[in-house]
Design an enzyme around this catalytic site. Structure first.
Site, PDB file in Angstrom:
ATOM      1  CE  LYS A 109      -1.713   8.311   1.515  1.00 58.04           C
ATOM      2  NZ  LYS A 109      -1.862   8.093   2.952  1.00 58.04           N
ATOM      3  CB  SER A 135       0.752  15.289   0.730  1.00 58.02           C
ATOM      4  OG  SER A 135      -0.585  15.739   0.618  1.00 58.02           O
ATOM      5  CD  GLU A 194      -4.999   1.267   4.224  1.00 57.55           C
ATOM      6  OE1 GLU A 194      -4.602   0.094   4.140  1.00 57.55           O
ATOM      7  OE2 GLU A 194      -4.224   2.229   4.439  1.00 57.55           O
TER       8      GLU A 194
HETATM    9  C1  LIG Z   1      -2.248  13.527  -1.464  1.00 52.49           C
HETATM   10  C2  LIG Z   1      -2.611  13.002  -0.122  1.00 52.49           C
HETATM   11  N1  LIG Z   1      -2.297  13.724   0.957  1.00 52.49           N
HETATM   12  C3  LIG Z   1      -2.637  13.305   2.191  1.00 52.49           C
HETATM   13  C4  LIG Z   1      -3.320  12.131   2.406  1.00 52.49           C
HETATM   14  C5  LIG Z   1      -3.692  11.764   3.808  1.00 52.49           C
HETATM   15  O1  LIG Z   1      -2.994  10.677   4.327  1.00 52.49           O
HETATM   16  P1  LIG Z   1      -1.853  10.891   5.407  1.00 52.49           P
HETATM   17  O2  LIG Z   1      -2.413  11.697   6.505  1.00 52.49           O
HETATM   18  O3  LIG Z   1      -1.489   9.503   5.827  1.00 52.49           O
HETATM   19  O4  LIG Z   1      -0.734  11.577   4.743  1.00 52.49           O
HETATM   20  C6  LIG Z   1      -3.659  11.330   1.311  1.00 52.49           C
HETATM   21  C7  LIG Z   1      -4.376  10.069   1.507  1.00 52.49           C
HETATM   22  O5  LIG Z   1      -4.892   9.444   0.677  1.00 52.49           O
HETATM   23  C8  LIG Z   1      -3.295  11.784   0.009  1.00 52.49           C
HETATM   24  O6  LIG Z   1      -3.609  11.078  -1.073  1.00 52.49           O
END
Ligand SMILES: Cc1ncc(COP(=O)(O)O)c(C=O)c1O
Lengths: 264, 424
Positions: free
Chosen positions: B119, B408, B141
């Protein structure tokens, strides 16, 4: 069916603004909504907007959110909205449906327009439909013979006002302030300027909504707008009343006060 | 942006930067770029109150200027390097991969960025944009709290006022992140209406924005929402795939056979997918939260089980009933607990370029603990959905295959959930 055109012609002949009241279908109950709207009409509302309860009302403040949530919990369906319109239209008011776009999209634009017209509805207000995405709805509404009302806001530059107004029939909805629905201490000071700017782009009537809650404010707005829109203040009366009967009396009283306001 | 700007940037470089204008904008006007109305095919667009249109136009116009402005790009690049900790490495995980039929498994380590999730990339880009817009306040949000923490972090760094909307249910399951945001100086507003999760936090943030738009930028956290957010957030997250593509080529001498990512709103997935879109032999797999299973309705399978509709300003796949009311989603992972998804994913699904699947809470938690035990990496529960998906995918593709997984985020924030789930 009473059309918006008839309403504004009559109001103009009486040298006053029109009074527009809002209530969600299914609130305080399915029959209660028709009773409350009918009381509002008897006490002086010329137009009723029936809200189609939606799970994600991102333009609404806490009062309408609360009412809509209760309505959904009560199990209100689109068929109930149509039945409410039918009941309210019988009172002689021009009856609109105020709805976020997704329920209409899902129901089918043509089917929605057709069903609303057969229920005696005069048109719709669509707060999250912009001119860019409005094509299917304009076509369906025209076909069904119902009006399309869209919103302009204090932030709207002239070219947007012109574009939005060109999609409207019936009237143009001018949001008095930047914000969500809900009664406020004073009506936004931007409203008068917005109405003035909008006039130069349309010959349609212009109604002002957001923040109006009493007779004094209604009179203030009526001085420059063709219609005054009140929603949250009615709902507040119903939410705060100990029972539906008391709520109905309160709603009637408020409508009378507002009706005097638009005639001042 | 014109082609000549790209070409020039590609050959001269901009002082050894990570990202070039070409990287940022995805190589110029492509078939998959949104059109003027922000449409990816039939998806996207703007379904918002008219009051917000000027603000969205303003953001879009400023971003158009920024993305070809070398000063902006250098500043963004500098922050990514010296603050976010880019480039992030890729890590090969052979012990984990044993459970995936022996396929070669590479993790893109977004968990190693400052604040612990992908993020931060989007947030730094948009925070710079906020300053260019002359706004002094950001709102956001958050679901898992990672976007909220990243936003609070960037706001602290750049001296912006910061308000974060978070569903009350999420505040509880991600309590650690609430504390982090407060420590960083942000105001956290728990949202108690509706499902009290991400969807309702977004509603509330939009209400704030329409009220305070003159001084506020809505720092949107994923590739959903009205145009131009899906495009801007994608472009700022795009660096993930740009780096990973180079790194995999360097390490293995070829492109991966498949790329796997978790999909909530879709930002980490689009971030890693986008640089591979033209590599037709590279399969793209997105994993949504299957919650307790598709059968009992408690899931967040927007692309796999949803239908086309409008939510939060965009036409996309939505979990909705036959009357267009949003159906509440369910997932053990707050970041994936969302009944909508970014319009570009809807478009990639319908075009067949990417494939989307569900992963249940149980499968994700198993992958969560497996990665911890076999590789010493505790992933976010969101990312664990991609890991669980990659395990299945490896078994399908066989031992010759190489799979790139977007890790992620890290799992520190999920310890409360893990303690309960595993009785730790
Ligand atoms: C570590 C992590 N991965 C994935 C997501 C999912 O969001 P997005 O689909 O936008 O990557 C989040 C959302 O808070 C997150 O914190």
């Amino acid at each position: 069916m009473t059309t918006l055109q008839t309403v504004f012609e009559k109001a103009r002949a009486e040298n006053r603004s029109a009074l527009v009241g809002y209530l969600p279908a299914g609130f305080p109950s399915k029959d209660g909504a028709v009773a409350a709207a009918t009381a509002m009409v008897e006490a002086g509302c010329d137009v009723i907007e029936i809200g189609l309860p939606y799970s994600d009302p991102l333009m609404d403040g806490p009062t309408i959110q609360d009412a809509v949530h209760r309505s959904l919990v009560n199990g209100t369906r689109i068929s109930d909205v149509m039945r409410t319109v039918e009941g309210v239209a019988a009172s002689g008011a021009a009856t609109l449906v105020m709805t976020y776009w997704n329920p209409v999209d899902r129901y089918g634009a043509e089917r929605f327009a057709r069903d609303l017209a057969s229920a005696g509805g005069a048109g719709t207000i669509t707060p999250d439909l912009t001119p860019e995405e409005s094509e299917p709805w304009l076509a369906a509404s025209k076909e069904a013979g119902i009006d399309t009302v869209f919103l302009v806001a204090p932030s709207s530059p002239d070219e947007r006002i012109s574009r939005v107004a060109s999609c409207c029939t019936g009237f143009v909805y001018a949001a008095s302030l930047m914000g969500v629905t809900g009664a406020r201490e004073s009506v936004g000071s931007a409203a008068e300027g917005l109405v003035k700017r909008t006039r130069s782009h349309t010959s349609l009537p212009i109604c002002v909504g957001l923040g109006v809650g009493n007779g004094r404010q209604a009179a203030e707005v009526a001085a420059y707008a063709d219609g005054v829109i009140v929603g949250s203040a009615f709902i507040r009366r119903l939410l705060d009343a100990p029972d539906e009967k008391t709520g109905l009396a309160e709603v009637r009283e408020l409508a009378q006060e507002l009706a005097r306001g638009v005639r001042r | 942006m014109t082609d000549s700007v790209h070409r020039q940037e590609r050959t001269t470089g901009a002082g050894g930067v990570l990202i070039t204008p070409a990287d940022l904008a995805g190589g110029g006007v492509r078939g998959d770029d949104p059109d003027i109305r922000g449409k990816f095919g039939v998806f996207g667009g703007r379904y918002v109150p008219e009051a917000l249109i000027p603000a969205l136009d303003e953001v879009a116009a400023e971003y158009e200027k920024a993305k070809t402005d070398l000063d902006f790009i250098r500043e963004f690049d500098h922050l990514l390097r010296t603050y976010a900790g880019r480039p992030t490495t890729i890590t090969e995980v052979p012990r984990f991969a044993e459970q995936a039929g022996g396929a070669r498994m590479l993790l893109k380590r977004e968990d190693l960025t400052h604040t612990g999730a992908h993020k931060i990339n989007n947030v730094l880009g948009q925070a710079l944009l906020t300053k260019r817009l002359g706004k002094t306040r950001v709102i956001a949000e958050t679901g898992a709290g990672q976007h909220g923490v990243a936003t609070a972090t960037a706001a602290a760094l750049m001296g912006l006022e910061c308000v974060i909307y978070m569903g009350a249910v999420d505040c509880e399951r991600q309590a650690l992140n609430v504390a982090r945001m407060k420590l960083l100086g942000a105001t956290v507003v728990p949202v108690t209406n509706g499902s009290q999760t991400l969807k309702d936090a977004i509603n509330e943030a939009f209400r704030d924005w329409v009220t305070n738009v003159d001084r506020t930028h809505y720092l949107f956290g994923t590739v959903a929402g009205p145009h131009p957010f899906p495009e801007i957030v994608r472009d700022f997250a795009r660096v993930i795939g740009v780096e990973a593509r180079r790194q995999v080529l360097e390490l293995t001498g070829r492109l991966p056979d498949a790329v796997a990512a978790a999909v909530g709103g879709g930002s980490n997935a689009i971030g890693i997918f986008h640089a591979f879109l033209d590599d037709e032999d590279v399969q793209l797999h997105g994993y949504e939260a299957g919650g307790r299973g598709a059968e009992n309705g408690e899931h967040a399978l927007t692309l796999t089980k949803g239908s086309i509709g409008v939510l939060h300003g965009s036409r996309t796949y939505v979990l909705q009933d036959e009357e267009g009311q949003t159906i509440e989603s369910h997932s053990i992972s707050a970041g994936l607990d969302y009944p909508g998804v970014g319009p570009e994913h809807a478009w990639l699904k319908d075009s067949g370029r990417a494939v989307y699947h569900g992963v249940t809470d149980a499968e994700a938690m198993e992958a969560f603990s497996l990665l911890a035990r076999t590789e010493g990496i505790i992933p976010a529960i969101e990312s664990s959905h991609a890991l669980a998906g990659a395990l299945k995918l490896g078994r399908e593709l066989g031992p010759e295959a190489t799979i790139l997984v977007n890790l992620s985020g890290r799992g520190d924030k999920d310890m409360g959930t893990a303690m309960k789930y595993f009785n730790l």
